[in-house]
Structure formats: structure tokens, C-alpha cells
Design a protein around this motif. Sequence first.
Motif, short mmCIF file in Angstrom:
data_model
loop_
_atom_site.label_atom_id
_atom_site.label_comp_id
_atom_site.label_asym_id
_atom_site.label_seq_id
_atom_site.Cartn_x
_atom_site.Cartn_y
_atom_site.Cartn_z
N GLU A 223 -4.21 10.91 4.20
CA GLU A 223 -3.83 10.54 2.83
C GLU A 223 -5.04 10.06 2.02
OE1 GLU A 223 -2.25 9.57 5.53
OE2 GLU A 223 -0.40 10.75 5.32
N ILE A 224 -5.98 9.42 2.69
CA ILE A 224 -7.16 8.93 1.99
C ILE A 224 -8.24 10.01 1.90
CG2 ILE A 224 -9.08 7.28 2.10
CD1 ILE A 224 -7.18 5.30 3.39
N TYR A 227 -8.43 16.11 -0.28
CA TYR A 227 -8.78 16.43 -1.66
C TYR A 227 -7.55 16.93 -2.43
CZ TYR A 227 -13.71 16.16 -0.31
OH TYR A 227 -14.93 15.73 0.12
N THR A 229 -3.39 16.94 -3.84
CA THR A 229 -2.64 16.11 -4.78
C THR A 229 -1.99 14.91 -4.10
OG1 THR A 229 -0.71 17.54 -4.45
CG2 THR A 229 -2.15 18.04 -6.31
N SER A 231 -3.38 12.83 -2.23
CA SER A 231 -4.38 11.80 -1.96
C SER A 231 -3.96 10.45 -2.54
CB SER A 231 -5.73 12.20 -2.56
OG SER A 231 -6.66 11.14 -2.44
N THR A 232 -4.17 9.39 -1.76
CA THR A 232 -3.87 8.03 -2.21
C THR A 232 -5.14 7.29 -2.63
OG1 THR A 232 -4.03 7.18 0.06
CG2 THR A 232 -1.85 7.87 -0.71
N PHE A 233 -6.28 7.98 -2.57
CA PHE A 233 -7.54 7.34 -2.94
C PHE A 233 -7.78 7.48 -4.44
CE2 PHE A 233 -12.22 7.75 -3.60
CZ PHE A 233 -12.56 6.44 -3.28
N ASP A 234 -8.04 6.35 -5.10
CA ASP A 234 -8.31 6.34 -6.54
C ASP A 234 -9.81 6.56 -6.75
OD1 ASP A 234 -8.62 5.89 -9.23
OD2 ASP A 234 -7.40 4.07 -9.28
N GLN A 235 -10.18 7.76 -7.18
CA GLN A 235 -11.59 8.10 -7.34
C GLN A 235 -12.29 7.25 -8.40
OE1 GLN A 235 -12.52 12.33 -7.43
NE2 GLN A 235 -10.46 12.81 -6.69
N ARG A 236 -11.52 6.66 -9.30
CA ARG A 236 -12.13 5.85 -10.35
C ARG A 236 -12.79 4.59 -9.79
NH1 ARG A 236 -6.70 5.66 -13.85
NH2 ARG A 236 -6.00 5.33 -11.71
N LEU A 237 -12.39 4.21 -8.58
CA LEU A 237 -12.99 3.03 -7.95
C LEU A 237 -14.47 3.27 -7.62
CD1 LEU A 237 -10.13 2.11 -5.44
CD2 LEU A 237 -10.69 0.94 -7.57
#
Length: 263
Positions: A223-224, A227, A229, A231-237
Motif C-alpha cells: 500500500e505504501i 505507484y 491508485t 497507494s496510501t503514501f502522500d507524495q506531498r510530504l
Amino acid sequence: LPIIAPIRDKNLDRETELKFANKHGIEIDAVAKRFSIDQNLWGRAIEGGVLEDPYNEPPDDAFIWVKTKNLPDKASYLEIKFEQGIPVAVDGKKLESQKLIEYINKKAGDAGVGIVDHIEDRVVGIKSREVYETPAATCLIEAHSDLEKMVHTKHENKFKSIIDDEWAYLVYSGLWQDPLRADLDGFIEQSQKPVSGTVKLKMFKGSLRVVGRKSKNSLYSHEIATYGTESTFDQRLAKGFVELWGMQSTEANKLQKKRSTKT
């Protein structure tokens, strides 16, 4: 107990040893007459003879465990299961350690896997050319290392490599009784508690690579890492992380530019 080592104490050379064996009816096989060989369950060490020139390729008949000719045209696989760092099963068969090593030695050797040819630094300061046949050791170390990467944090993996090197150096140097070895054992034992799982190896004409691994203790998260949809990783971080992670490097670079401008 006193150590009886006539070859060492009498400083015998290879030719004298062979003459002694012949005189006293001690049979020496053809390969051993040309090379110095040490052999046990874990591997064969081959040196001497034409191998003393480090540019000479080892002849095929020096090898017994690892095939170098007529290798299969089809890849073969090994699945090795570990429990707390210890290999306990291979290809679905639960085996005790000796049988497991013998099984892998045969299967990997038949696939041409397990030859090591390198320059070694002996404890006494001599550089020597050493050739090894280690099919099982090669496979087990590769699989175990890969599984560790999956279940350990990156900090554990980085430090473990340092521990591994130091432990190997102590044992290679004959310092098994040194207290440091026992100290390192404590760390290693603790580090192996999560190292349980199965690793799949692919062997083909002498090549070896990991092609799969799984563990109930895996730190890998689909999930992390995905690539997709889901995905639970927030790329903005990443923006804030990049700025913090590179802060000192950025400031150091600015300072260096100022210094170079002044000069």
C-alpha cells in the motif's frame, strides 16, 4: 593438548610432501597432486600449482562440486525457508542442517553455482590466490542477506553489515575465543529473531539471483510502495522532507561558494 603439525614444523614444500606420501604408501589422487586442497561440508579450497599465477584460469578438472561444462539449458530454482535466521527447509523439505547443506551443494553445483576466485589477505600478511567451491554457502548467504533486507530497518541492515565483517574477520583470523566474538554473537542472535520467511533463488548456467521472497515479518508494504491508485503514501510530504534532509548539505555548499568567491 600439544599440537602435532609436522608439515608446518619441518617447513616442508609440496614436492617433499608428495615424495613422503609415495614412500609410505599414502594414496594421493590426481587433483591433489597438482593442487593443495582443503575440504569439508561447507566447501572446497583449492590453491597451489598453476593457480599460484593469479592470471591463470583454473582448469575445469580442479572442480568436483561445481559443474563447469554441459550445464542445463533450463533454469532451476531453490526455495529456502528460514526460522529466526536458521535455514530449516529447502524446496518444501524440512531437513537438518547437514542434509540441507548437502542437498543445496548438489543442486546448486549441478547448475554451475558456487565458484569463488579471489585474492585473499592472510593473517600473516601474505596475499594469496584462493579458489573455492561453495555452492550451498553461496546460496544460503545470498538468500539470508536478502531476507534480512526485507525484515530489518535500513539502520539495522547498515550496522549488521559492519558486524558481519568484523565477526568474519575474527573467525578467519583464528580468534574464536576472543571476547569480542561473543559480544558480536549477542547482537547477531537478537537481530535474527524476525528473520523468518522463504527466499526463492534462480540458477542458470552459473548465475544466481534472488527472484522472490516472503515473510510474516516483512517491513515491505504494498500500500505504501505501490505507484497505483491504491497507494496510501502522500507524495506531498516529500517536499518538506527534502528541504530538511538536505539542509546541512545546502548550507555547506553555500558556504563553500562564498569562500571560493573571496579567493
